[in-house]
Design an enzyme around this catalytic site. Structure first.
Site, PDB file in Angstrom:
ATOM      1  N   HIS A 103       5.598  -7.551  -0.087  1.00  0.00           N
ATOM      2  CA  HIS A 103       6.188  -6.208  -0.134  1.00  0.00           C
ATOM      3  C   HIS A 103       7.696  -6.184   0.129  1.00  0.00           C
ATOM      4  O   HIS A 103       8.406  -5.333  -0.394  1.00  0.00           O
ATOM      5  CB  HIS A 103       5.481  -5.333   0.917  1.00  0.00           C
ATOM      6  N   LYS A 147       0.011  -4.643  -2.185  1.00  0.00           N
ATOM      7  CA  LYS A 147       1.098  -5.428  -1.583  1.00  0.00           C
ATOM      8  C   LYS A 147       0.762  -5.838  -0.154  1.00  0.00           C
ATOM      9  O   LYS A 147       0.059  -5.132   0.560  1.00  0.00           O
ATOM     10  CB  LYS A 147       2.401  -4.604  -1.592  1.00  0.00           C
ATOM     11  N   ASP A 176      -0.745   1.353  -8.646  1.00  0.00           N
ATOM     12  CA  ASP A 176       0.115   0.584  -7.747  1.00  0.00           C
ATOM     13  C   ASP A 176      -0.037   1.141  -6.333  1.00  0.00           C
ATOM     14  O   ASP A 176       0.221   2.313  -6.096  1.00  0.00           O
ATOM     15  CB  ASP A 176       1.575   0.685  -8.193  1.00  0.00           C
ATOM     16  N   TYR A 193       0.697   1.767   2.501  1.00  0.00           N
ATOM     17  CA  TYR A 193       0.512   3.171   2.128  1.00  0.00           C
ATOM     18  C   TYR A 193      -0.742   3.792   2.744  1.00  0.00           C
ATOM     19  O   TYR A 193      -0.905   5.012   2.728  1.00  0.00           O
ATOM     20  CB  TYR A 193       0.423   3.327   0.595  1.00  0.00           C
TER      21      TYR A 193
END
Length: 259
Positions: free
Chosen positions: A88, A55, A25, A30
Site C-alpha cells: 500500500h 492492499k 479496488d 479501508y
C-alpha cells in the site's frame, strides 16, 4: 472503495449489476473487505468475472506477516485468490530496520504468493522511481502494477514513463482530485464544449493518457456517470490543456518524503 465513508453496499451492488463494472479496488486499511464479500454475493456476479485488488497495510509488512495478511484478506473477501495484491505504501514504520530492507522482505513474500497462485498479480502503490529502483536491485519479480495518485493537478509523467519502460502498468487513483478538479474553470469549460460532466472529462482524459483509471463513488448515479466515458474522445489540443494544469499538488499522500 476507500476509508472515511468510502463504502456503500447499495452502490457496489448497483455498480456490478447495472453498470458492468468488474474491477473492485479495496484495501485492508479501508475496513470494508468483509462488506464487499456480502455485496459481491448479492450482485450474483461470478468470482471469475471479477478483478479484485486489495492492499497490504504497513502494520503487516515483513515476510511472515505479509503471507498471513494476504490469507486474512482473502478470507474477509470470501475468495480463494486475489487478482492483484499491492504493497500500500513505501513507508514501513518498522523500528530498527530501513524502509528499503522491509520493502524487500515484504516483496519477497509477495513473490512467493504470486508463484503459488494465491495472487494472480502483484504490485505496489504510491512508489516513486527511487523506491522501484531499489526493489529492482533487491528482488526478482518486477511489480506488475504501480497505483499512484493521478489527476490534472498531479500528473507525474516521469514516473509514468519509467513504469512503461519496465512494463509496469500505471494505475491512477483520485482522478477527480477528490472533487477539486470538478470546479476548475477550464474543466467546466471543456465539459460544456463536449456536452459532458467535469468528472467525465477528467476520467476520459486520464484514460486517453493510457492510465488505468479508478474513480470512486458511493452514489449510484455518479457511478453510472463515471462509466459513460467510452463514447467520446477529447481532442489532442484539449488533452494538452488538461496536461498543462499539473501543479504538483497532492490530494492524497505525498510519498516524496519517504526514502
Amino acid at each position: 472503495t476507500s476509508h472515511q465513508g468510502g463504502y456503500s453496499h447499495d452502490a457496489v451492488v448497483h455498480a456490478l449489476q447495472k453498470c458492468g463494472i468488474r474491477h473492485i479496488d479495496t484495501a485492508k486499511r479501508y475496513g470494508c473487505e468483509s462488506l464487499l464479500q456480502k455485496a459481491i454475493k448479492e450482485s450474483g456476479v461470478k468470482r471469475e468475472d471479477l478483478w479484485i485488488t486489495t492492499k497490504l497495510w504497513h502494520s503487516d509488512y515483513g515476510y511472515e506477516n505479509t503471507k498471513k495478511a494476504c490469507l486474512e484478506s482473502c478470507e474477509r473477501l470470501g475468495v480463494e485468490y486475489l487478482d492483484l495484491y499491492l504493497i500500500h505504501w513505501p513507508d514501513a514504520h518498522v523500528p530498527g530496520k530501513s524502509n528499503r530492507e522491509v520493502r524487500a522482505e515484504t516483496w519477497g513474500a509477495l513473490e512467493e504468493l504470486y508463484e503459488k497462485g494465491l495472487c494472480r498479480s502483484i504490485g505496489v502503490s504510491n512508489f516513486l522511481i527511487s523506491h522501484l529502483e531499489q526493489l529492482k536491485e533487491d528482488c526478482v519479480v518486477t511489480p506488475h502494477v504501480n497505483q499512484v495518485e493521478y489527476h490534472p493537478f498531479q500528473r507525474p509523467q516521469e514516473l509514468v514513463d519509467y513504469c512503461r519502460s519496465r512494463d509496469i502498468v500505471f494505475e491512477g487513483y483520485c482522478p477527480l482530485a477528490k472533487g477539486e478538479a470538478l470546479t476548475h474553470p477550464s474543466i467546466i469549460q471543456l465539459a460544456k464544449k463536449y456536452g459532458r460532466t467535469p468528472a467525465q472529462i477528467c476520467i476520459r482524459w486520464s484514460i486517453q493518457n493510457g492510465i488505468v483509471t479508478i474513480p470512486k463513488s458511493t452514489k449510484a448515479e455518479r457511478i453510472q456517470e463515471n462509466c459513460k466515458v467510452f463514447d467520446f474522445t477529447i481532442a489532442e489540443d484539449d488533452v494538452e490543456i488538461l496536461n498543462g494544469m499539473h501543479d504538483g499538488r497532492h490530494v492524497s499522500w505525498d510519498p516524496s518524503l519517504i526514502v
